[in-house]
Design a protein around this motif. Structure first.
Motif, PDB file in Angstrom:
ATOM      1  N   ARG A  27      57.352   3.649  46.668  1.00 20.65           N
ATOM      2  CA  ARG A  27      56.254   3.639  47.637  1.00 20.65           C
ATOM      3  C   ARG A  27      55.814   5.055  48.002  1.00 20.65           C
ATOM      4  O   ARG A  27      56.400   6.032  47.587  1.00 20.65           O
ATOM      5  CB  ARG A  27      56.696   2.874  48.880  1.00 20.65           C
ATOM      6  N   THR A  28      54.778   5.131  48.808  1.00 16.36           N
ATOM      7  CA  THR A  28      54.192   6.408  49.194  1.00 16.36           C
ATOM      8  C   THR A  28      55.217   7.279  49.903  1.00 16.36           C
ATOM      9  O   THR A  28      55.709   6.942  50.981  1.00 16.36           O
ATOM     10  CB  THR A  28      52.983   6.194  50.108  1.00 16.36           C
ATOM     11  N   PHE A  29      55.536   8.397  49.288  1.00 15.54           N
ATOM     12  CA  PHE A  29      56.581   9.273  49.788  1.00 15.54           C
ATOM     13  C   PHE A  29      56.281   9.777  51.198  1.00 15.54           C
ATOM     14  O   PHE A  29      57.189   9.901  52.031  1.00 15.54           O
ATOM     15  CB  PHE A  29      56.729  10.437  48.816  1.00 15.54           C
ATOM     16  N   SER A  30      55.028  10.057  51.477  1.00 16.95           N
ATOM     17  CA  SER A  30      54.679  10.614  52.786  1.00 16.95           C
ATOM     18  C   SER A  30      54.861   9.602  53.916  1.00 16.95           C
ATOM     19  O   SER A  30      54.759   9.966  55.091  1.00 16.95           O
ATOM     20  CB  SER A  30      53.241  11.126  52.776  1.00 16.95           C
ATOM     21  N   GLY A  31      55.143   8.368  53.581  1.00 19.80           N
ATOM     22  CA  GLY A  31      55.392   7.366  54.599  1.00 19.80           C
ATOM     23  C   GLY A  31      56.824   7.341  55.094  1.00 19.80           C
ATOM     24  O   GLY A  31      57.177   6.481  55.914  1.00 19.80           O
ATOM     25  N   TYR A  32      57.629   8.286  54.640  1.00 20.11           N
ATOM     26  CA  TYR A  32      59.052   8.299  54.958  1.00 20.11           C
ATOM     27  C   TYR A  32      59.490   9.640  55.513  1.00 20.11           C
ATOM     28  O   TYR A  32      59.095  10.692  55.000  1.00 20.11           O
ATOM     29  CB  TYR A  32      59.878   7.998  53.709  1.00 20.11           C
ATOM     30  N   ALA A  33      60.318   9.567  56.534  1.00 17.94           N
ATOM     31  CA  ALA A  33      61.080  10.740  56.930  1.00 17.94           C
ATOM     32  C   ALA A  33      62.271  10.842  55.977  1.00 17.94           C
ATOM     33  O   ALA A  33      62.755   9.830  55.474  1.00 17.94           O
ATOM     34  CB  ALA A  33      61.571  10.600  58.361  1.00 17.94           C
ATOM     35  N   MET A  34      62.715  12.061  55.732  1.00 17.89           N
ATOM     36  CA  MET A  34      63.796  12.282  54.780  1.00 17.89           C
ATOM     37  C   MET A  34      64.945  13.021  55.457  1.00 17.89           C
ATOM     38  O   MET A  34      64.747  13.773  56.427  1.00 17.89           O
ATOM     39  CB  MET A  34      63.289  13.117  53.609  1.00 17.89           C
ATOM     40  N   ALA A  35      66.125  12.800  54.930  1.00 18.22           N
ATOM     41  CA  ALA A  35      67.297  13.461  55.494  1.00 18.22           C
ATOM     42  C   ALA A  35      68.335  13.686  54.408  1.00 18.22           C
ATOM     43  O   ALA A  35      68.329  13.007  53.373  1.00 18.22           O
ATOM     44  CB  ALA A  35      67.894  12.636  56.632  1.00 18.22           C
ATOM     45  N   TRP A  36      69.202  14.630  54.679  1.00 20.80           N
ATOM     46  CA  TRP A  36      70.393  14.856  53.859  1.00 20.80           C
ATOM     47  C   TRP A  36      71.621  14.600  54.726  1.00 20.80           C
ATOM     48  O   TRP A  36      71.715  15.120  55.849  1.00 20.80           O
ATOM     49  CB  TRP A  36      70.424  16.283  53.339  1.00 20.80           C
ATOM     50  N   PHE A  37      72.517  13.800  54.192  1.00 21.32           N
ATOM     51  CA  PHE A  37      73.803  13.542  54.819  1.00 21.32           C
ATOM     52  C   PHE A  37      74.888  14.061  53.873  1.00 21.32           C
ATOM     53  O   PHE A  37      74.647  14.287  52.691  1.00 21.32           O
ATOM     54  CB  PHE A  37      74.005  12.037  55.035  1.00 21.32           C
ATOM     55  N   ARG A  38      76.071  14.204  54.410  1.00 25.87           N
ATOM     56  CA  ARG A  38      77.198  14.555  53.557  1.00 25.87           C
ATOM     57  C   ARG A  38      78.448  13.839  54.043  1.00 25.87           C
ATOM     58  O   ARG A  38      78.593  13.547  55.221  1.00 25.87           O
ATOM     59  CB  ARG A  38      77.424  16.061  53.507  1.00 25.87           C
ATOM     60  N   ARG A  39      79.320  13.578  53.066  1.00 27.02           N
ATOM     61  CA  ARG A  39      80.625  12.987  53.380  1.00 27.02           C
ATOM     62  C   ARG A  39      81.684  13.898  52.791  1.00 27.02           C
ATOM     63  O   ARG A  39      81.815  13.993  51.568  1.00 27.02           O
ATOM     64  CB  ARG A  39      80.758  11.575  52.814  1.00 27.02           C
ATOM     65  N   ALA A  40      82.396  14.557  53.671  1.00 28.59           N
ATOM     66  CA  ALA A  40      83.487  15.438  53.245  1.00 28.59           C
ATOM     67  C   ALA A  40      84.757  14.616  53.088  1.00 28.59           C
ATOM     68  O   ALA A  40      84.887  13.542  53.685  1.00 28.59           O
ATOM     69  CB  ALA A  40      83.685  16.541  54.268  1.00 28.59           C
ATOM     70  N   PRO A  41      85.707  15.088  52.294  1.00 31.53           N
ATOM     71  CA  PRO A  41      86.958  14.350  52.107  1.00 31.53           C
ATOM     72  C   PRO A  41      87.639  14.046  53.434  1.00 31.53           C
ATOM     73  O   PRO A  41      87.833  14.947  54.262  1.00 31.53           O
ATOM     74  CB  PRO A  41      87.792  15.309  51.255  1.00 31.53           C
ATOM     75  N   GLY A  42      87.945  12.787  53.646  1.00 33.47           N
ATOM     76  CA  GLY A  42      88.640  12.383  54.858  1.00 33.47           C
ATOM     77  C   GLY A  42      87.775  12.316  56.104  1.00 33.47           C
ATOM     78  O   GLY A  42      88.298  12.097  57.203  1.00 33.47           O
ATOM     79  N   LYS A  43      86.475  12.494  55.950  1.00 40.18           N
ATOM     80  CA  LYS A  43      85.587  12.472  57.109  1.00 40.18           C
ATOM     81  C   LYS A  43      84.490  11.432  56.931  1.00 40.18           C
ATOM     82  O   LYS A  43      84.219  10.964  55.828  1.00 40.18           O
ATOM     83  CB  LYS A  43      84.965  13.853  57.336  1.00 40.18           C
ATOM     84  N   GLU A  44      83.852  11.082  58.023  1.00 39.98           N
ATOM     85  CA  GLU A  44      82.747  10.147  57.963  1.00 39.98           C
ATOM     86  C   GLU A  44      81.481  10.867  57.512  1.00 39.98           C
ATOM     87  O   GLU A  44      81.355  12.075  57.646  1.00 39.98           O
ATOM     88  CB  GLU A  44      82.525   9.507  59.341  1.00 39.98           C
ATOM     89  N   ARG A  45      80.553  10.062  57.011  1.00 39.49           N
ATOM     90  CA  ARG A  45      79.267  10.619  56.616  1.00 39.49           C
ATOM     91  C   ARG A  45      78.549  11.162  57.840  1.00 39.49           C
ATOM     92  O   ARG A  45      78.520  10.516  58.894  1.00 39.49           O
ATOM     93  CB  ARG A  45      78.445   9.533  55.939  1.00 39.49           C
ATOM     94  N   ALA A  46      77.937  12.327  57.704  1.00 39.17           N
ATOM     95  CA  ALA A  46      77.287  12.978  58.832  1.00 39.17           C
ATOM     96  C   ALA A  46      75.965  13.586  58.388  1.00 39.17           C
ATOM     97  O   ALA A  46      75.833  14.024  57.237  1.00 39.17           O
ATOM     98  CB  ALA A  46      78.184  14.063  59.413  1.00 39.17           C
TER      99      ALA A  46
END
Length: 124
Positions: A27-46
């Motif tokens: 779908r139209t890319f501009s219709g979405y906010a974007m984010a980067w998350f990360r999951r480090a070993p032993g930690k929750e996704r943030a």
């Protein structure tokens, strides 16, 4: 439906740089906010960083502020995360995420689509 594919992860020494890319299709890319998350070993996704639909507003977690830069190109359906001055604690699997609507939120539960993730390893 939106498909997201990350690229650009890898192994880098502390102090080095990497550039992550997220290619979107569907779908139209501009219709979405974007984010980067990360999951480090032993930690929750943030959440690491986020950007609104136009790129006029961004967010960075305290741990990456001043080192990472998020951007997007709506003409190319692409979001990027430039990571400089990398530290061993940045080691994680990084995920690109899209949220329908113009503004971003900090919680992963608001994001509708996710990439498969790309590994970033920073050696000391």
């Amino acid at each position: 439906q939106v498909q997201l594919v990350e690229s650009g992860g890898g192994l880098v020494q502390a102090g080095g740089s990497l550039r992550l890319s997220c290619a979107a299709s569907g779908r139209t890319f501009s219709g979405y906010a974007m984010a980067w998350f990360r999951r480090a070993p032993g930690k929750e996704r943030a959440i690491v960083s986020a950007i609104n639909w136009s790129g006029s507003r961004t967010y960075y977690s305290d741990s990456v502020k001043g080192r990472f830069t998020i951007s997007r190109d709506n003409t190319k359906n692409m979001a990027t995360l430039q990571m400089n001055s990398l530290k061993p604690e940045d080691t994680a699997v990084y995920y690109c995420a899209a949220k329908e609507g113009r503004d971003f939120y900090g919680s992963s539960r608001f994001y509708d689509y996710w990439g498969q993730g790309t590994q970033v390893t920073v050696s000391s």
